[in-house]
Write a protein that holds these residues in place. Structure first.
Motif, PDB file in Angstrom:
ATOM      1  N   ASN A 120       0.826  -1.222   0.000  1.00 25.66           N
ATOM      2  CA  ASN A 120       0.000   0.000   0.000  1.00 25.66           C
ATOM      3  C   ASN A 120       0.852   1.260   0.000  1.00 25.66           C
ATOM      4  O   ASN A 120       0.645   2.168   0.807  1.00 25.66           O
ATOM      5  N   ASN A 148       0.821   3.804  -1.758  1.00 21.81           N
ATOM      6  CA  ASN A 148       0.066   5.049  -1.968  1.00 21.81           C
ATOM      7  C   ASN A 148      -0.283   5.751  -0.655  1.00 21.81           C
ATOM      8  O   ASN A 148      -0.551   6.948  -0.644  1.00 21.81           O
ATOM      9  N   ARG A 149      -0.268   5.035   0.438  1.00 24.90           N
ATOM     10  CA  ARG A 149      -0.615   5.623   1.733  1.00 24.90           C
ATOM     11  C   ARG A 149       0.549   6.379   2.361  1.00 24.90           C
ATOM     12  O   ARG A 149       0.352   7.157   3.300  1.00 24.90           O
ATOM     13  N   HIS A 150       1.780   6.139   1.884  1.00 21.71           N
ATOM     14  CA  HIS A 150       2.955   6.696   2.551  1.00 21.71           C
ATOM     15  C   HIS A 150       4.113   6.904   1.578  1.00 21.71           C
ATOM     16  O   HIS A 150       5.216   6.404   1.802  1.00 21.71           O
ATOM     17  N   ASP A 187      -1.470   0.660   9.294  1.00 18.76           N
ATOM     18  CA  ASP A 187      -0.481   0.962   8.270  1.00 18.76           C
ATOM     19  C   ASP A 187      -0.078   2.421   8.430  1.00 18.76           C
ATOM     20  O   ASP A 187      -0.813   3.215   9.025  1.00 18.76           O
ATOM     21  N   VAL A 236       0.241   6.129   7.427  1.00 20.78           N
ATOM     22  CA  VAL A 236      -0.491   7.069   6.573  1.00 20.78           C
ATOM     23  C   VAL A 236       0.178   8.425   6.688  1.00 20.78           C
ATOM     24  O   VAL A 236       0.806   8.739   7.683  1.00 20.78           O
ATOM     25  N   CYS A 286      -6.386   0.771   8.891  1.00 19.20           N
ATOM     26  CA  CYS A 286      -6.697   0.822   7.463  1.00 19.20           C
ATOM     27  C   CYS A 286      -7.506  -0.381   7.002  1.00 19.20           C
ATOM     28  O   CYS A 286      -7.545  -0.694   5.805  1.00 19.20           O
ATOM     29  N   LEU A 312      -8.346  10.090   5.878  1.00 21.11           N
ATOM     30  CA  LEU A 312      -8.093   8.663   5.663  1.00 21.11           C
ATOM     31  C   LEU A 312      -8.870   8.181   4.443  1.00 21.11           C
ATOM     32  O   LEU A 312      -8.355   7.417   3.629  1.00 21.11           O
ATOM     33  N   LEU A 350      -7.388   8.026   1.011  1.00 17.80           N
ATOM     34  CA  LEU A 350      -6.422   6.975   0.717  1.00 17.80           C
ATOM     35  C   LEU A 350      -7.074   5.663   0.297  1.00 17.80           C
ATOM     36  O   LEU A 350      -6.393   4.696  -0.003  1.00 17.80           O
ATOM     37  N   GLY A 351      -8.407   5.603   0.332  1.00 18.28           N
ATOM     38  CA  GLY A 351      -9.123   4.386  -0.031  1.00 18.28           C
ATOM     39  C   GLY A 351     -10.594   4.518   0.292  1.00 18.28           C
ATOM     40  O   GLY A 351     -11.052   5.571   0.739  1.00 18.28           O
TER      41      GLY A 351
END
Length: 193
Positions: free
Chosen positions: A27, A29-31, A64, A66, A85, A135, A138-139
């Motif tokens: 993942n 894209n979150r960080h 996770d 973020v 997440c 949040l 992010l999804g």
């Protein structure tokens, strides 16, 4: 696990770090721009934070890293923010009312716990509405469940509490009596390491 010391055995720690690293790599894209080696170094130096992350994991939060502004306060630091997440509100934290006062106010059919107490026991902080909305960038989270969010004191004093979810590709904020609880409502938390 020795909950009085809030420490994991070396085997438990290694297992958790493996889970977190795998989720981190799946993942990105979150960080963006965060390096796992630096995160792991910080974690290994803080056994109590690892214990809290394990509790997040054990209750279904799928923590996770973020990088939303509201959680990280928009400042570049050497700290990392873990957030629940999981696709839906963490399963092991559902069917709970908002806080201890609400739990005590129920005369019958009391839930086992409250969101505020569980978060404190785990060592995490419940998301605010702003953090929850960030949040969601992010999804797509809570499309079938909902999550309590920090409730402003004036609302709480009147007996209410706030929660959010995502429906129709939109994040909604709602209110309910703080003593209410539902099988599909839990809470999401965050932890700074």
């Amino acid at each position: 696990m020795n909950s009085s010391k809030r420490e994991l055995s070396s085997e438990q720690q290694a297992e958790l770090l493996g889970i977190l690293k795998s989720r981190f790599e799946k993942n990105m894209n979150r960080h963006k721009g965060v390096e796992w080696a630096k995160v792991q170094e910080k974690l290994e130096a803080n056994s109590e934070k690892i214990w809290s992350l394990n509790e997040m994991e054990m209750t279904g939060g799928e923590p996770d890293i973020v990088v939303p502004i509201a959680i990280g306060n928009g400042k570049k630091t050497d700290e990392y923010v873990f957030c629940d997440c999981s696709a839906e509100s963490p399963k092991g934290r559902r069917s709970i009312c908002y806080d201890h006062h609400a739990l005590n106010a129920r005369k019958e059919h009391k839930p086992e716990n409250s969101a505020v107490e569980m978060a404190a026991d785990i060592g995490i902080t419940i998301l605010t509405e702003e953090q929850y909305r960030e949040l969601q960038q992010l999804g797509n989270f809570d499309t079938k469940t909902s999550s309590w969010v920090i409730t402003p004191e004036p609302i709480r004093k009147l007996g209410g509490a706030l929660f959010c979810d995502r429906r129709y590709n939109t994040v909604f904020l709602y209110h309910n009596g703080a003593e209410s609880y539902y099988a599909a409502r839990g809470f999401r938390g965050w932890l700074k390491v």
